[in-house]
Each structure stands twice: as structure tokens, then as C-alpha cells.
Motif scaffolding. Structure first.
Motif, PDB file in Angstrom:
ATOM      1  N   PHE A 303       0.736  -1.180  -0.053  1.00 47.52           N
ATOM      2  CA  PHE A 303       0.254  -0.063   0.078  1.00 47.52           C
ATOM      3  C   PHE A 303       0.813   1.301  -0.010  1.00 47.52           C
ATOM      4  CE2 PHE A 303      -2.689   2.993   2.260  1.00 47.52           C
ATOM      5  CZ  PHE A 303      -3.663   3.124   1.455  1.00 47.52           C
ATOM      6  N   HIS A 304       2.024   1.196   0.136  1.00 52.12           N
ATOM      7  CA  HIS A 304       2.806   2.409   0.495  1.00 52.12           C
ATOM      8  C   HIS A 304       2.959   3.040  -0.596  1.00 52.12           C
ATOM      9  CE1 HIS A 304       6.347   0.406  -1.968  1.00 52.12           C
ATOM     10  NE2 HIS A 304       6.762   2.029  -2.150  1.00 52.12           N
ATOM     11  N   PRO A 305       2.858   2.939  -2.105  1.00 50.36           N
ATOM     12  CA  PRO A 305       2.747   4.083  -3.095  1.00 50.36           C
ATOM     13  C   PRO A 305       1.405   4.986  -2.865  1.00 50.36           C
ATOM     14  CG  PRO A 305       3.437   1.814  -3.993  1.00 50.36           C
ATOM     15  CD  PRO A 305       2.998   1.617  -2.630  1.00 50.36           C
ATOM     16  N   ARG A 306       0.434   4.473  -2.286  1.00 55.44           N
ATOM     17  CA  ARG A 306      -0.698   5.484  -2.390  1.00 55.44           C
ATOM     18  C   ARG A 306      -0.817   5.758  -0.653  1.00 55.44           C
ATOM     19  NH1 ARG A 306      -5.730   1.691  -4.154  1.00 55.44           N
ATOM     20  NH2 ARG A 306      -6.280   3.732  -4.964  1.00 55.44           N
ATOM     21  N   CYS A 307      -0.208   5.636   0.045  1.00 53.59           N
ATOM     22  CA  CYS A 307      -0.368   5.843   1.474  1.00 53.59           C
ATOM     23  C   CYS A 307       0.441   7.223   1.764  1.00 53.59           C
ATOM     24  CB  CYS A 307       0.283   4.978   2.338  1.00 53.59           C
ATOM     25  SG  CYS A 307       0.099   5.183   4.198  1.00 53.59           S
ATOM     26  N   GLN A 308      -0.603   7.960   2.582  1.00 58.49           N
ATOM     27  CA  GLN A 308      -0.083   9.528   2.758  1.00 58.49           C
ATOM     28  C   GLN A 308       0.694   9.614   4.130  1.00 58.49           C
ATOM     29  OE1 GLN A 308      -3.366  11.863   4.442  1.00 58.49           O
ATOM     30  NE2 GLN A 308      -4.528  10.096   4.805  1.00 58.49           N
ATOM     31  N   TYR A 309       0.891   8.373   4.822  1.00 58.63           N
ATOM     32  CA  TYR A 309       1.768   8.385   5.909  1.00 58.63           C
ATOM     33  C   TYR A 309       3.079   7.642   5.623  1.00 58.63           C
ATOM     34  CZ  TYR A 309      -3.052   9.323   7.688  1.00 58.63           C
ATOM     35  OH  TYR A 309      -4.212   9.919   8.051  1.00 58.63           O
ATOM     36  N   THR A 310       3.536   7.339   4.318  1.00 60.35           N
ATOM     37  CA  THR A 310       4.405   6.369   4.219  1.00 60.35           C
ATOM     38  C   THR A 310       5.985   6.909   4.666  1.00 60.35           C
ATOM     39  OG1 THR A 310       5.566   5.123   2.315  1.00 60.35           O
ATOM     40  CG2 THR A 310       4.808   7.309   1.910  1.00 60.35           C
ATOM     41  N   GLN A 311       6.745   5.940   5.209  1.00 63.73           N
ATOM     42  CA  GLN A 311       8.182   6.462   5.375  1.00 63.73           C
ATOM     43  C   GLN A 311       9.128   5.385   4.729  1.00 63.73           C
ATOM     44  OE1 GLN A 311       8.560   6.600   9.939  1.00 63.73           O
ATOM     45  NE2 GLN A 311       6.903   8.052  10.212  1.00 63.73           N
ATOM     46  N   ILE A 313      10.844   2.987   5.639  1.00 65.53           N
ATOM     47  CA  ILE A 313      10.603   1.538   5.914  1.00 65.53           C
ATOM     48  C   ILE A 313       9.793   0.792   5.097  1.00 65.53           C
ATOM     49  CG2 ILE A 313       9.232   1.918   8.286  1.00 65.53           C
ATOM     50  CD1 ILE A 313      10.695  -0.592   9.352  1.00 65.53           C
ATOM     51  N   CYS A 314       8.650   1.502   4.851  1.00 66.58           N
ATOM     52  CA  CYS A 314       7.411   1.013   4.103  1.00 66.58           C
ATOM     53  C   CYS A 314       7.735   0.594   2.604  1.00 66.58           C
ATOM     54  CB  CYS A 314       6.396   2.066   4.029  1.00 66.58           C
ATOM     55  SG  CYS A 314       5.851   2.677   5.884  1.00 66.58           S
ATOM     56  N   SER A 315       8.737   1.132   2.059  1.00 65.71           N
ATOM     57  CA  SER A 315       9.201   0.844   0.686  1.00 65.71           C
ATOM     58  C   SER A 315       9.984  -0.198   0.608  1.00 65.71           C
ATOM     59  CB  SER A 315       9.761   2.106   0.247  1.00 65.71           C
ATOM     60  OG  SER A 315      10.928   2.420   0.690  1.00 65.71           O
ATOM     61  N   HIS A 316      10.549  -0.829   1.631  1.00 68.31           N
ATOM     62  CA  HIS A 316      11.646  -2.112   1.278  1.00 68.31           C
ATOM     63  C   HIS A 316      11.487  -3.084   2.412  1.00 68.31           C
ATOM     64  CE1 HIS A 316      13.562   0.561   4.286  1.00 68.31           C
ATOM     65  NE2 HIS A 316      14.063  -0.294   4.868  1.00 68.31           N
ATOM     66  N   GLU A 317      10.410  -3.010   3.679  1.00 71.52           N
ATOM     67  CA  GLU A 317      10.207  -4.027   4.501  1.00 71.52           C
ATOM     68  C   GLU A 317       8.809  -4.445   4.526  1.00 71.52           C
ATOM     69  OE1 GLU A 317      10.948  -4.772   9.228  1.00 71.52           O
ATOM     70  OE2 GLU A 317      12.563  -3.641   8.217  1.00 71.52           O
ATOM     71  N   THR A 318       8.313  -5.622   4.366  1.00 69.79           N
ATOM     72  CA  THR A 318       6.965  -6.023   4.371  1.00 69.79           C
ATOM     73  C   THR A 318       6.648  -6.201   5.842  1.00 69.79           C
ATOM     74  OG1 THR A 318       7.263  -7.209   2.182  1.00 69.79           O
ATOM     75  CG2 THR A 318       5.306  -7.830   3.752  1.00 69.79           C
ATOM     76  N   PRO A 319       5.449  -5.289   6.015  1.00 71.27           N
ATOM     77  CA  PRO A 319       4.766  -5.661   7.575  1.00 71.27           C
ATOM     78  C   PRO A 319       4.203  -6.911   7.750  1.00 71.27           C
ATOM     79  CG  PRO A 319       3.350  -4.122   6.224  1.00 71.27           C
ATOM     80  CD  PRO A 319       4.619  -4.337   5.209  1.00 71.27           C
ATOM     81  N   PRO A 320       4.241  -7.419   8.907  1.00 76.59           N
ATOM     82  CA  PRO A 320       3.793  -8.660   9.147  1.00 76.59           C
ATOM     83  C   PRO A 320       2.375  -8.452  10.077  1.00 76.59           C
ATOM     84  CG  PRO A 320       5.393  -8.193  10.976  1.00 76.59           C
ATOM     85  CD  PRO A 320       5.598  -7.201   9.796  1.00 76.59           C
ATOM     86  N   LEU A 321       1.416  -9.223   9.611  1.00 78.93           N
ATOM     87  CA  LEU A 321      -0.023  -8.970  10.319  1.00 78.93           C
ATOM     88  C   LEU A 321       0.155  -9.228  11.853  1.00 78.93           C
ATOM     89  CD1 LEU A 321      -2.954  -8.261   9.792  1.00 78.93           C
ATOM     90  CD2 LEU A 321      -3.171 -10.677   9.680  1.00 78.93           C
ATOM     91  N   ARG A 322       0.348  -8.648  12.563  1.00 72.23           N
ATOM     92  CA  ARG A 322       0.659  -8.635  14.277  1.00 72.23           C
ATOM     93  C   ARG A 322      -0.513  -8.192  15.082  1.00 72.23           C
ATOM     94  NH1 ARG A 322       2.952  -3.849  15.718  1.00 72.23           N
ATOM     95  NH2 ARG A 322       2.986  -2.301  13.985  1.00 72.23           N
ATOM     96  N   ASP A 323      -0.532  -8.708  16.114  1.00 73.40           N
ATOM     97  CA  ASP A 323      -1.625  -8.377  17.236  1.00 73.40           C
ATOM     98  C   ASP A 323      -1.127  -7.041  17.869  1.00 73.40           C
ATOM     99  OD1 ASP A 323      -3.687  -8.341  19.131  1.00 73.40           O
ATOM    100  OD2 ASP A 323      -3.729 -10.308  19.603  1.00 73.40           O
ATOM    101  N   HIS A 333       3.691  -0.852   9.697  1.00 73.26           N
ATOM    102  CA  HIS A 333       4.764  -0.518  10.388  1.00 73.26           C
ATOM    103  C   HIS A 333       4.319   0.671  11.714  1.00 73.26           C
ATOM    104  CE1 HIS A 333       7.441  -2.894   8.418  1.00 73.26           C
ATOM    105  NE2 HIS A 333       7.382  -2.544   7.187  1.00 73.26           N
ATOM    106  N   LEU A 334       3.521   1.534  11.256  1.00 78.91           N
ATOM    107  CA  LEU A 334       3.341   2.777  11.802  1.00 78.91           C
ATOM    108  C   LEU A 334       2.052   2.696  12.627  1.00 78.91           C
ATOM    109  CD1 LEU A 334       4.227   5.261   8.873  1.00 78.91           C
ATOM    110  CD2 LEU A 334       5.838   4.169  10.599  1.00 78.91           C
TER     111      LEU A 334
END
Length: 354
Positions: A303-311, A313-323, A333-334
């Protein structure tokens, strides 16, 4: 068909790392040149007696998840663990077609378009009774009696069983589809955009019918939809998909009031606000760019190319689904840093009683 409602703490279905890839074919010889990852590493559970809403934009993979569970598709990978009538857990993903027959009775689908999902050359008796005949459960007079009971349960008159689909309205056709899905006394109903093709007033009638049937028979629903106001009315929990992956999963109220993923925030901003005085409080978030190509997704967070909050880390590291607490899962990530806007608590006003 009476079945006792069961505590929603028991898993009826558990999906682990589900994948469904389709080959991308090109050229005169239709040779594979890549893979379209329609569903990519999806994990979730559905508790017995609950309704799980599965939402996202068109093409995000939510319908593919439903068809994998029903084994209309053979999954590329992962587990589909189902708790059967004997309280035994089986993996539907690895079963051969002959082994699936008893489980097709317990998992049924309600389709989106009531006009194309019913054979116009078959009477209602044959349409609703077909599952009973295929499974060898009833025939002749007993079949007619069972179909009559099913039609009454969905609000149709038994004498309609001799008619053909063209004689019915869209809402009545969807009731026929629901009766057909109920014929084998299922445990799990997969509703694939079950009301999106209907008028708003008819949608409300069908939604109320589904809630009544769930309360009466202890049914479990996977409700696939792009309409978040409908999901808010029906679902106990909501899972949000984007380009084949889950990005957020939480209790309905918690997700609508305090979303933790920017994509969920954007979806909720598009929910219609019935009160004109509140429409200016939160303007719709218009996402930039296009939905990522599942055959060639971006690196890192999809989602990072469309996200207004991107940093970075978002462009090179895949965020895991976490609780992140309280059964609220998010792939961002954020998530703990952002303060995102939820939907107004007056979403209940969108419900139109039949």
C-alpha cells in the motif's frame, strides 16, 4: 434443520498461510510468464456462530478466498482447517475431489447475482432440490415437502416451486438462492456480495432474513462485501484485504471507530453519512495512484505508493500481520504511531428495517 447456537469461542474454520496463484499467460502459445498472486499468505479464523466480514476493493482477492474455502479452486498452498459435524478437524486444502463430497454439504455459497446464478430452464423445485438429489437425501414427494419447508423459511410461498426464475423479482430470486444454500443443513455459509445487486430496500430485507436464519439455525457466515455499511450491520468481526493480503482484522466496533491501517481509514471515509449535519466533519480520503498489480506488486508494504503516511521503512520491508492488543491485528509498521480517523458511530442509522 434446527441446530443449537454455539459459543463464538470455538473455531469452525481456520485458514493458515493460504495462497492462490494463477499463471499469467502470454503469446500465441499461451506460455506462463509470471504468477498473479490473487491470495498471498492469508491467515484468519471464523468462530462457530459468528459472522466475519471480508472487505476490500474489487480485485483484492476476497472472492478468491471464499472460493478456496468452498474448494471451487484448488489452493496453491496453505491450510484450510475445518471442524466437521463429528468435531474432527480436517484440512480441506489437501483433499481430493471425491473426499470433499461430505464437506460440500457443510459449506455452501450464496452468489452475488440472483439473475445469473439460477438456471432459467429449471423450476424452483429443481433448483432448490438439486443439492438434495445430488447427495441422495430425498426424491419424489419427500423432495417436494423439503423444498416447501425451505421456501417457507426464506419467506416464499410453497406453491411457487413450479415457477421458473423469470417469474420472480431480484429479491425473490436471492431468497431462492438462500433456500438452495440451506437445503443441506450447512454449518458455514459463504455470502459472496450477496446483496450488492439488489435495491437498497430489498438489501435490508435480505440482511434481516440472514440474521434471522443465523439466530434460528446457529449458522456461521463469511460475508464478502465492498459495502462497509452493510458489513457493519451484519458482522461480528471484519477483515480488510488489499492486493491479496490481510491488512487489518478486528472486532467490528473497534475497527470502525479506531482503525489502525491507513487503507482501512480510506475505506471508512467513503461510507455514506446519513446525517447531513455530520457530512463535513470528515471528508473522504482520495487515494493517489492505482491499486497495485498482484502479478507485479511493489516492494515492502503493497500500500505504500498510495499511502499519505509512508516512511522509508514502508518501501523496502514487508509489515507482518501482528496483534497490537485485544485481538486487533494490523499489517502496518506505523500502527502505534498513527492517529487515524474512524467512521462515525451513527452508522447504525444506515440500516433500513424491512
Amino acid at each position: 434443520m434446527m441446530r443449537q447456537a454455539v459459543s463464538q469461542s470455538i473455531n469452525l474454520l481456520e485458514i493458515n498461510h493460504l495462497k492462490m496463484y494463477f499463471p499469467v499467460l502470454k503469446g500465441f502459445w499461451q506460455r506462463p510468464v509470471g504468477m498473479l498472486k490473487a491470495v498471498d499468505d492469508v491467515s484468519l479464523n471464523i468462530c462457530q456462530g459468528e459472522t466475519l466480514g471480508l472487505v476490500g476493493e474489487s480485485g483484492c482477492g476476497k472472492t478468491t478466498v471464499g472460493r478456496c474455502i468452498a474448494r471451487a479452486y484448488d489452493p496453491t498452498g496453505g491450510e484450510i482447517l475445518f471442524r466437521d459435524d463429528n468435531e474432527q478437524t480436517v484440512n480441506l486444502a489437501t483433499m481430493q475431489k471425491k473426499e470433499l463430497k461430505p464437506y460440500r454439504r457443510q459449506i455452501r455459497m450464496i452468489f452475488q447475482d440472483p439473475y445469473s446464478s439460477l438456471n432459467p430452464r429449471m423450476t424452483v423445485l429443481r433448483l432448490v432440490g438439486a443439492p438434495l438429489e445430488v447427495q441422495g437425501i430425498a426424491k419424489g414427494r419427500e423432495l417436494e415437502d423439503r423444498v416447501a419447508i425451505l421456501l417457507k423459511q426464506v419467506g416464499l410461498r410453497p406453491e411457487y416451486m413450479r415457477r421458473y426464475p423469470h417469474a420472480f423479482s431480484g429479491g425473490q430470486r436471492q431468497r431462492i438462492g438462500i433456500a438452495r444454500a440451506l437445503a443441506l443443513n450447512p454449518r458455514l455459509l459463504i455470502c459472496d456480495e450477496a446483496v450488492s445487486a439488489l435495491d437498497v430496500s430489498v438489501q435490508a430485507q435480505i440482511l434481516n432474513l440472514l440474521k434471522d436464519l443465523q439466530a434460528e439455525f446457529g449458522l456461521t457466515f463469511l460475508f464478502i462485501s465492498h459495502d462497509l455499511s452493510v458489513v457493519d450491520y451484519l458482522a461480528n468481526r471484519v477483515a480488510v484485504m488489499y492486493v491479496g493480503r490481510l491488512v487489518e482484522l478486528a472486532q467490528t466496533k473497534k475497527l470502525y471507530q479506531t482503525p489502525r491501517h491507513p487503507y482501512t481509514e480510506a475505506l471508512l471515509s467513503a461510507v455514506p453519512k446519513p446525517d447531513p449535519r455530520r457530512r463535513e466533519r470528515g471528508k473522504r480520503i482520495l487515494l493517489k495512484g492505482d491499486v497495485a498489480d498482484p502479478a507485479n506488486p511493489p516492494s515492502g508494504c503493497f500500500f505504500h505508493p498510495r499511502c499519505q503516511y509512508t516512511q522509508s521503512i514502508c518501501s523496502h520491508e514487508t509489515p507482518p500481520l501482528r496483534d497490537i492488543g485485544g485481538g486487533h491485528f494490523v499489517a502496518c509498521h506505523l500502527a502505534e504511531q498513527l492517529s487515524l480517523r474512524g467512521a462515525l458511530s451513527s452508522l447504525e442509522n444506515l440500516v433500513i428495517n424491512s
